[in-house]
Design a protein around this motif. Sequence first.
Motif, PDB file in Angstrom:
ATOM      1  N   ALA A 185      35.294  21.112  44.183  1.00  0.00           N
ATOM      2  CA  ALA A 185      36.149  21.517  43.061  1.00  0.00           C
ATOM      3  C   ALA A 185      36.889  20.266  42.597  1.00  0.00           C
ATOM      4  O   ALA A 185      38.013  19.994  43.008  1.00  0.00           O
ATOM      5  N   TYR A 234      33.986  24.206  48.505  1.00  0.00           N
ATOM      6  CA  TYR A 234      33.968  25.671  48.606  1.00  0.00           C
ATOM      7  C   TYR A 234      32.624  26.161  49.117  1.00  0.00           C
ATOM      8  O   TYR A 234      31.583  25.554  48.837  1.00  0.00           O
ATOM      9  N   ARG A 244      36.698  34.230  42.244  1.00  0.00           N
ATOM     10  CA  ARG A 244      37.552  33.218  41.585  1.00  0.00           C
ATOM     11  C   ARG A 244      39.013  33.403  41.992  1.00  0.00           C
ATOM     12  O   ARG A 244      39.719  32.448  42.276  1.00  0.00           O
ATOM     13  N   ALA A 272      39.381  32.304  45.552  1.00  0.00           N
ATOM     14  CA  ALA A 272      39.287  30.836  45.646  1.00  0.00           C
ATOM     15  C   ALA A 272      40.654  30.202  45.386  1.00  0.00           C
ATOM     16  O   ALA A 272      41.043  29.224  46.034  1.00  0.00           O
ATOM     17  N   ASP A 315      37.657  24.968  38.131  1.00  0.00           N
ATOM     18  CA  ASP A 315      36.343  24.369  37.896  1.00  0.00           C
ATOM     19  C   ASP A 315      35.304  24.994  38.828  1.00  0.00           C
ATOM     20  O   ASP A 315      34.510  24.328  39.460  1.00  0.00           O
ATOM     21  N   LEU A 316      35.349  26.327  38.910  1.00  0.00           N
ATOM     22  CA  LEU A 316      34.371  27.091  39.703  1.00  0.00           C
ATOM     23  C   LEU A 316      33.960  28.296  38.872  1.00  0.00           C
ATOM     24  O   LEU A 316      34.786  28.895  38.201  1.00  0.00           O
ATOM     25  N   VAL A 370      30.122  23.724  46.993  1.00  0.00           N
ATOM     26  CA  VAL A 370      30.450  22.957  45.777  1.00  0.00           C
ATOM     27  C   VAL A 370      31.833  22.320  45.885  1.00  0.00           C
ATOM     28  O   VAL A 370      32.763  22.920  46.409  1.00  0.00           O
ATOM     29  N   PRO A 409      31.910  31.288  40.169  1.00  0.00           N
ATOM     30  CA  PRO A 409      31.047  31.962  41.150  1.00  0.00           C
ATOM     31  C   PRO A 409      30.330  33.175  40.548  1.00  0.00           C
ATOM     32  O   PRO A 409      30.944  33.947  39.815  1.00  0.00           O
ATOM     33  N   VAL A 446      30.475  30.566  46.955  1.00  0.00           N
ATOM     34  CA  VAL A 446      30.765  30.681  45.520  1.00  0.00           C
ATOM     35  C   VAL A 446      29.562  30.308  44.647  1.00  0.00           C
ATOM     36  O   VAL A 446      29.701  30.160  43.438  1.00  0.00           O
TER      37      VAL A 446
END
Length: 278
Positions: A224, A214, A259, A262, A244-245, A222, A247, A217
């Motif tokens: 995920a 991603y 989120r 995403a 598992d983010l 990053v 931001p 974020v």
Amino acid sequence: MKPAPFAYKRARTTEEAVALLGESDARLLAGGQSLIATLNMRLSAPALLIDINGIGGLGGVAHKNGKVELGALVRHAEAERSELIAKYAPLIARAMPHIGHAAIRNRGTLGGSIAFADPAAELPACLLALDGEIDAHGPKGKRTIRAQDFFKGLFETALGPQEVLTGIRVAAAGKDMRTGFAELARRHGDYAIVGLAASARGDGKKLSDVHLAYFGVGATPVRARKAEAALANGNVDAAVAALDLDPPDDVQATGAVKRHLAGVLRRRVAAQLMEARR
Ligand SMILES: Cc1cc2nc3c(=O)[nH]c(=O)nc-3n(C[C@H](O)[C@H](O)[C@H](O)COP(=O)(O)OP(=O)(O)OC[C@H]3O[C@@H](n4cnc5c(N)ncnc54)[C@H](O)[C@@H]3O)c2cc1C
């Protein structure tokens, strides 16, 4: 606004650029598409600009030993038109049209984009999704840094103050390579609010080696990882649910909006990865 006064030197070799970087408060100038804007806004005021555009050997795209090698001075526009990149690094080809506008892509370089490490930029995320490598040349010689170890923080990389990024490398796509790319921006060509670059190996509907990277974020691109595992099991809903983010809010959107977006991108990119095309 106009930039603060600075001295200007043209380096003819990488070694010369490395030596000049030893002078106090010097900065490399590649395409200038980010650097000149920061100078004009007086966000930075280096004493010396070292123009690396005349250095031979930092350009070109090559396919050898199962890898695609891209020189630091390859312009975004050149990468966008490259048949080699379309065939052997299709994720990069997919991402290119999203970088700024044609005028920016005509001057901006791949090396500049990776070295600048804007957290909302497309290329750093592509490199992470492809498990790519970065070549650097400094006072102690040459070294290679894996993309996963390269992006350290906000506009911060593993490059030392006297290192020049000379090129990047990714594994050449094989027949089973799948890629996905999607971003949401206010207008086409703006930096993304949220974006997602992905690669995987595909066998029918079965995916393995899923990499979801991603951007927009956080401070760096990053992975995920929970969503990667869920997608490898063929479970798109679980991949979307695997949040598992985390931001942070930024000037473009709140963390909560990011989120949500995403998850939207994850669904779109999952559909691309399920297709048996690269
Ligand atoms: C209006 C606008 C919109 C844009 N939109 C996007 C976008 O949507 N997505 C996106 O990714 N980018 C976007 N960009 C930025 C563009 O992609 C830049 O080209 C890129 O970020 C920097 O590349 P450059 O070659 O212009 O580097 P420069 O501006 O010359 O340099 C940037 C920084 O990297 C350093 N640097 C450059 N080359 C090297 C090297 N070889 N080794 C070590 N350090 C180096 C410089 O010292 C400087 O600190 C946009 C720019 C503008 C002006």
